[in-house]
Every structure is written in structure tokens, then in C-alpha cells.
Design a protein around this motif. Structure first.
Motif, mmCIF file in Angstrom:
data_model
loop_
_atom_site.group_PDB
_atom_site.id
_atom_site.type_symbol
_atom_site.label_atom_id
_atom_site.label_comp_id
_atom_site.label_asym_id
_atom_site.label_seq_id
_atom_site.Cartn_x
_atom_site.Cartn_y
_atom_site.Cartn_z
ATOM 1 N N GLY A 26 9.848 5.512 -2.034
ATOM 2 C CA GLY A 26 9.993 4.581 -3.150
ATOM 3 C C GLY A 26 9.639 3.148 -2.795
ATOM 4 N N LEU A 27 8.708 2.954 -1.839
ATOM 5 C CA LEU A 27 8.321 1.604 -1.439
ATOM 6 C C LEU A 27 7.318 1.025 -2.425
ATOM 7 N N ASP A 28 7.285 -0.285 -2.502
ATOM 8 C CA ASP A 28 6.360 -0.958 -3.413
ATOM 9 C C ASP A 28 4.918 -0.670 -3.007
ATOM 10 N N LEU A 29 4.107 -0.200 -3.947
ATOM 11 C CA LEU A 29 2.754 0.245 -3.635
ATOM 12 C C LEU A 29 1.835 -0.907 -3.240
ATOM 13 N N SER A 30 1.857 -1.980 -4.004
ATOM 14 C CA SER A 30 0.958 -3.098 -3.700
ATOM 15 C C SER A 30 1.292 -3.736 -2.356
ATOM 16 N N LEU A 31 2.569 -3.845 -2.057
ATOM 17 C CA LEU A 31 2.981 -4.386 -0.762
ATOM 18 C C LEU A 31 2.532 -3.453 0.359
ATOM 19 N N THR A 32 2.669 -2.150 0.151
ATOM 20 C CA THR A 32 2.232 -1.175 1.150
ATOM 21 C C THR A 32 0.743 -1.307 1.423
#
Length: 228
Positions: free
Chosen positions: A145-151
Motif C-alpha cells: 500500500g505504498l504511494d505509487l508516485s513516490l515509489t
């Protein structure tokens, strides 16, 4: 009078901070994917005297980010994050393998992705199949559930950071020069991460021909330090 101890609270850090800390761990040089052993063809370019100065290196990395594997990896990461079914994930992984321009680059993404998945399974139990590196990170980020754009942005920065580290070992390039290049390319990592939102395999391409040829030629170098 003694000051009262702070009252414990059930509130934890904001989700974005938790995401950033997990990604910092995954993309740290200490995470056991063996990234230090790969130069992405950079070793060939340096031996051929194509890269001799900090400006040469920065230009080379800009091309990788904008026109080569950097942008493509970001699209693959986003595609993996969006997968709802195992068959979709297998298709994305097959696409990643098909876009590898040389045997060594295929080995690079396969072995790093496998090592990443093995560690994730051990530390964060759950389904995490062995996948190519950007695909593995995208899928793991979805599962956590991590932020996609940050990843996506931090992935690109980590890849470039590894290449800068490789260049420091091969070129008369100081640590300060390397950090200056990383700082200069950070906005580009952020922009590419944003620009690849909603992109699919139909939007993938590579025009970083010198980088791809360098990766192919690396297989025949008589003397080499890196595995790609």
C-alpha cells in the motif's frame, strides 16, 4: 518540580512518512540486491572514453532517464502496481524481459529482482513472486500500500545513484561531483515519475542507442569489474 513525562498517543507518523521510510530501506545500497556489481553498460562507455568528465556522465544519465531504461522501468513499475491478477503480472514481467537489450542487462534485472523478492518475502511475509527488478518493486509497493508516485521517483533516483557510484569507481570523479550530479538529476526523476502516470507498454520505447550498444559490447570486454 519535575516535568511530566510525555503522554503516549496512539497516533503514528503520517502514512507518507512510513512509505518513505520503507522505500528508503528497499532502495538503500544496504538492501541485498547486489546493485553495486552492475554498471548498466557504463563500464564500456568509460573504457571507450565516451565518459571522462562529470558533464559527460550527467548527459549519459539524462539520456538513460529520458530515452532509455529509466523511463521504461518507471512504466513497468506502474504497470506492475496496477496488476489485479497473476496473469497480468506475468505479462508485465515478460514485457520487462523482452525490453532488455542485451543478455547482461536481462541478467541484471532478473537477478536484482529475484534478490529483492527473496528479501521482501523473508521480512514482510506474503506473496512476492520472483520478478524483474522494477516489476518486483512495483508489485511489492502495491502489496504494502505504498504511494505509487513516490515509489517511482525514489526508484529512479536509486538507479541513478548506483550508476553514479559505479562511475566514481571508474572515472577520475570525486564524491562531491557525484553528489552534484545526483542533485541535478533529482527533479528529472520526479518529473519522469509523474509523466509516466497512466502509461502502458504501448508507450515504451528506447532511443538511448549508445547505452544499449555499450551494454551489448560489455559482454566481450577482455577486462571488466562489473557484471553488466
Amino acid at each position: 518540580m519535575d516535568m511530566a513525562a510525555p503522554i503516549p498517543t496512539a497516533m503514528g507518523p503520517p502514512p507518507m512518512i512510513c512509505d518513505a521510510l520503507t522505500l528508503a530501506q528497499w532502495l538503500s545500497p544496504s538492501f541485498p540486491v547486489g546493485a553495486f556489481a552492475y554498471s548498466h553498460g557504463l563500464e564500456t562507455a568509460i573504457q571507450d572514453k565516451r565518459i571522462r568528465t562529470p558533464k559527460d556522465l550527467e548527459d549519459w544519465l539524462v539520456d538513460i532517464l529520458l530515452q532509455g531504461s529509466g523511463r521504461n522501468d518507471c512504466i513497468l513499475l506502474r504497470m506492475a502496481y496496477a496488476c489485479d491478477h497473476p496473469a497480468d503480472l506475468e505479462h508485465v514481467d515478460a514485457t520487462a524481459r523482452a525490453f532488455a537489450p542485451s543478455a547482461e542487462r536481462l541478467r541484471e534485472t532478473h537477478l536484482q529482482g529475484t534478490a529483492f523478492s527473496e528479501t521482501v518475502r523473508a521480512v514482510w511475509p506474503g506473496e512476492q513472486p520472483d520478478l524483474c527488478y522494477p516489476v518486483a518493486i512495483g508489485y511489492a509497493a502495491r502489496r504494502m500500500g505504498l504511494d505509487l508516485s513516490l515509489t517511482a521517483a525514489l526508484y529512479l533516483q536509486a538507479v541513478i545513484g548506483n550508476l553514479v557510484s559505479a562511475a566514481i569507481r571508474l572515472v577520475p570523479l570525486g564524491q562531491t561531483d557525484g553528489q552534484a550530479i545526483l542533485a541535478a538529476l533529482t527533479p528529472l526523476c520526479r518529473d519522469i515519475a509523474a509523466q509516466t502516470e497512466g502509461k502502458t507498454q504501448d508507450d515504451m520505447h528506447s532511443m538511448a542507442f549508445l547505452s544499449d550498444i555499450a551494454a551489448m559490447t560489455h559482454e566481450t570486454l577482455p577486462h571488466r569489474i562489473f557484471r553488466s
